[in-house]
Design a protein around this motif. Structure first.
Motif, PDB file in Angstrom:
ATOM      1  N   ARG A 103       0.821  -1.220   0.000  1.00 19.01           N
ATOM      2  CA  ARG A 103       0.000   0.000   0.000  1.00 19.01           C
ATOM      3  C   ARG A 103       0.849   1.262   0.000  1.00 19.01           C
ATOM      4  O   ARG A 103       0.473   2.294  -0.587  1.00 19.01           O
ATOM      5  N   HIS A 104       1.998   1.203   0.636  1.00 20.43           N
ATOM      6  CA  HIS A 104       2.789   2.427   0.823  1.00 20.43           C
ATOM      7  C   HIS A 104       4.148   2.374   0.124  1.00 20.43           C
ATOM      8  O   HIS A 104       5.045   3.141   0.467  1.00 20.43           O
ATOM      9  N   HIS A 105       4.259   1.511  -0.908  1.00 17.42           N
ATOM     10  CA  HIS A 105       5.579   1.417  -1.541  1.00 17.42           C
ATOM     11  C   HIS A 105       5.885   2.602  -2.458  1.00 17.42           C
ATOM     12  O   HIS A 105       6.982   2.686  -3.001  1.00 17.42           O
ATOM     13  N   HIS A 106       4.937   3.526  -2.606  1.00 22.31           N
ATOM     14  CA  HIS A 106       5.220   4.788  -3.303  1.00 22.31           C
ATOM     15  C   HIS A 106       5.111   5.983  -2.354  1.00 22.31           C
ATOM     16  O   HIS A 106       5.124   7.130  -2.806  1.00 22.31           O
ATOM     17  N   THR A 107       4.960   5.723  -1.057  1.00 25.92           N
ATOM     18  CA  THR A 107       4.848   6.812  -0.085  1.00 25.92           C
ATOM     19  C   THR A 107       6.245   7.254   0.359  1.00 25.92           C
ATOM     20  O   THR A 107       7.009   6.447   0.896  1.00 25.92           O
ATOM     21  N   PRO A 108       6.616   8.528   0.147  1.00 24.07           N
ATOM     22  CA  PRO A 108       7.940   8.990   0.587  1.00 24.07           C
ATOM     23  C   PRO A 108       8.108   8.850   2.103  1.00 24.07           C
ATOM     24  O   PRO A 108       7.143   8.974   2.866  1.00 24.07           O
ATOM     25  N   ARG A 109       9.302   8.623   2.533  1.00 27.07           N
ATOM     26  CA  ARG A 109       9.588   8.459   3.961  1.00 27.07           C
ATOM     27  C   ARG A 109       9.157   9.687   4.758  1.00 27.07           C
ATOM     28  O   ARG A 109       8.699   9.576   5.904  1.00 27.07           O
ATOM     29  N   SER A 110       9.262  10.866   4.160  1.00 26.38           N
ATOM     30  CA  SER A 110       8.932  12.108   4.871  1.00 26.38           C
ATOM     31  C   SER A 110       7.450  12.210   5.197  1.00 26.38           C
ATOM     32  O   SER A 110       7.052  12.987   6.073  1.00 26.38           O
ATOM     33  N   ARG A 111       6.598  11.419   4.532  1.00 25.59           N
ATOM     34  CA  ARG A 111       5.150  11.470   4.778  1.00 25.59           C
ATOM     35  C   ARG A 111       4.657  10.332   5.653  1.00 25.59           C
ATOM     36  O   ARG A 111       3.480  10.277   6.016  1.00 25.59           O
TER      37      ARG A 111
END
Length: 416
Positions: A103-111
């Motif tokens: 689900r979050h493999h495109h979510t930047p670490r900063s978010r």
């Protein structure tokens, strides 16, 4: 059936390559990179297993060729296909933890601090993001230039990637042996520990069946007209197999085959699947390849030989005039004959782009004609006729459940 989870997931991930030659091998390359990163970081064995499962299926929510190709852009947002992938996998106890990573493999670490998710799953999703972007970079440049790859990746820490993950990549990038398998057709085959890591999860037959259900949704959910088809075929085939006296193990294989019988349709453009009328010769040629493609995928998985045969022979005919191989009656097992009738029965009873579903009486008339012409097995048809009420109730219940899942699946998903 005696299946290894590693082989099952690796084989099914190959089906995702059918969308286009431009995405061939992407899942396996990303899984290889993620596995090597996990080992370099000395992650616990359970986390390495979860990371591999997420990586081998990470773009499973990319239902269209457009979404798959978009994900191959280095700057891809990917929120929609990542969410769809999560929804596909989350209902399966075997894959629900991996689903969060997907689900979050495109979510930047900063978010990630904004998200209400298990912190460790988010950290693994960040690592998967890194593996994914490394493959996109090398795919785009058509070469393995470690210095260039690191020059693109390093400035993105710590906003997009974890610094420790980038450091681990730097260690691997300096080793020519790391890059070599990525040039081959199946880099995950070079991994020595991951098959053992996945076997430690003690996968049950029921969990494998649930995983096949998720793949039936990948096949069917591309169109509202096919959204319930595989589930209907699977239930119809299992019901007929029960009436034919098949043992429990064969019934399990039949459900897998029913769920996966149209696996090759992932190579068929949606425009052909949804066409509101007869296909022309060129379109028919594309459509008619799907059983052979399914055979090619499933037969490579040790333990799925029977499933591969039953799934891929559902368009064969007793008189030898079917496809893809033109097999005759003596070459078609009872399981293949059951699958063939289950596919036709379900297709006739359900709505299609060009017509409403037929009633039982009209359906039986068509099946009688097909049996008389040598297309279907008369014994299997007799079983269907003798148990028609139960057969249709079970088919209808399975397809109604799949229809509810289809509506829930797309509820609240970001617009493409």
């Amino acid at each position: 059936m005696n299946l290894r989870l590693f082989d099952f997931l690796s084989g099914l991930s190959g089906a995702l390559d059918l969308m286009s030659s431009e995405v061939v091998g992407h899942h396996k390359r990303v899984a290889y990179i993620a596995a090597r990163l996990g080992k370099t970081l000395a992650l616990p064995r359970q986390e390495r297993a979860l990371l591999f499962m997420a990586a081998i299926l990470h773009d499973v929510g990319g239902f269209t060729l457009q979404s798959r190709l978009a994900a191959l852009s280095f700057e891809a947002d990917g929120a929609r296909h990542a969410e769809l992938g999560y929804r596909l996998l989350r209902a399966n106890p075997l894959l629900k933890e991996a689903a969060v990573i997907v689900r979050h493999h495109h979510t930047p670490r900063s978010r990630q601090a904004e998200l209400d998710e298990p912190p460790r799953a988010l950290e693994l999703s960040c690592l998967l993001n890194l593996a994914d972007r490394v493959d996109v970079l090398t795919l785009r440049s058509h070469s393995f230039d470690p210095a260039w790859v690191m020059a693109q990746i390093a400035p993105r820490a710590p906003q997009q990637f974890a610094p420790a993950d980038v450091d681990a990549l730097a260690v691997l990038a300096a080793d020519p042996d790391f890059w070599a398998p990525l040039a081959g057709p199946d880099p995950v085959a070079t991994l020595e520990e991951e098959p053992l890591l996945l076997e430690e999860r003690h996968v049950s037959q029921a969990q494998l069946e649930q995983a096949s259900t998720a793949f039936s949704q990948i096949i069917d959910f591309r169109s509202r007209f096919t959204a319930t088809h595989s589930r209907g075929v699977a239930e119809t085939a299992v019901c007929l197999a029960e009436k034919a006296g098949m043992a429990d193990g064969q019934l399990a294989a039949m459900r897998l085959a029913g769920n996966l019988h149209d696996l090759g349709k992932l190579a068929v453009p949606s425009e052909i699947i949804d066409k509101p009328g007869p296909l022309d010769d060129q379109e028919r040629a594309v459509m008619d390849r799907h059983p052979e493609l399914a055979q090619g995928i499933l037969s490579r998985v040790d333990g799925l030989e029977t499933v591969a045969a039953w799934a891929s022979q559902h368009h064969e005919r007793l008189d030898g005039r079917g496809y893809p191989r033109g097999l005759v009656g003596t070459e078609l097992s009872l399981g293949s004959r059951i699958m063939s009738l289950a596919d036709v029965f379900t297709a006739l009873r359900e709505d299609r782009p060009y017509r409403r579903g037929l009633e039982n009486g009209e359906t039986l008339n068509i099946l009688d004609d097909m049996a008389a012409q040598g297309a279907l097995d008369g014994h299997v048809l007799a079983l269907a006729r003798a148990n028609l009420d139960e057969l249709d109730v079970r088919r209808c219940a399975a397809q109604n459940a799949a229809a509810r899942e289809f509506r829930e699946f797309y509820s609240g998903v970001p617009v493409a």
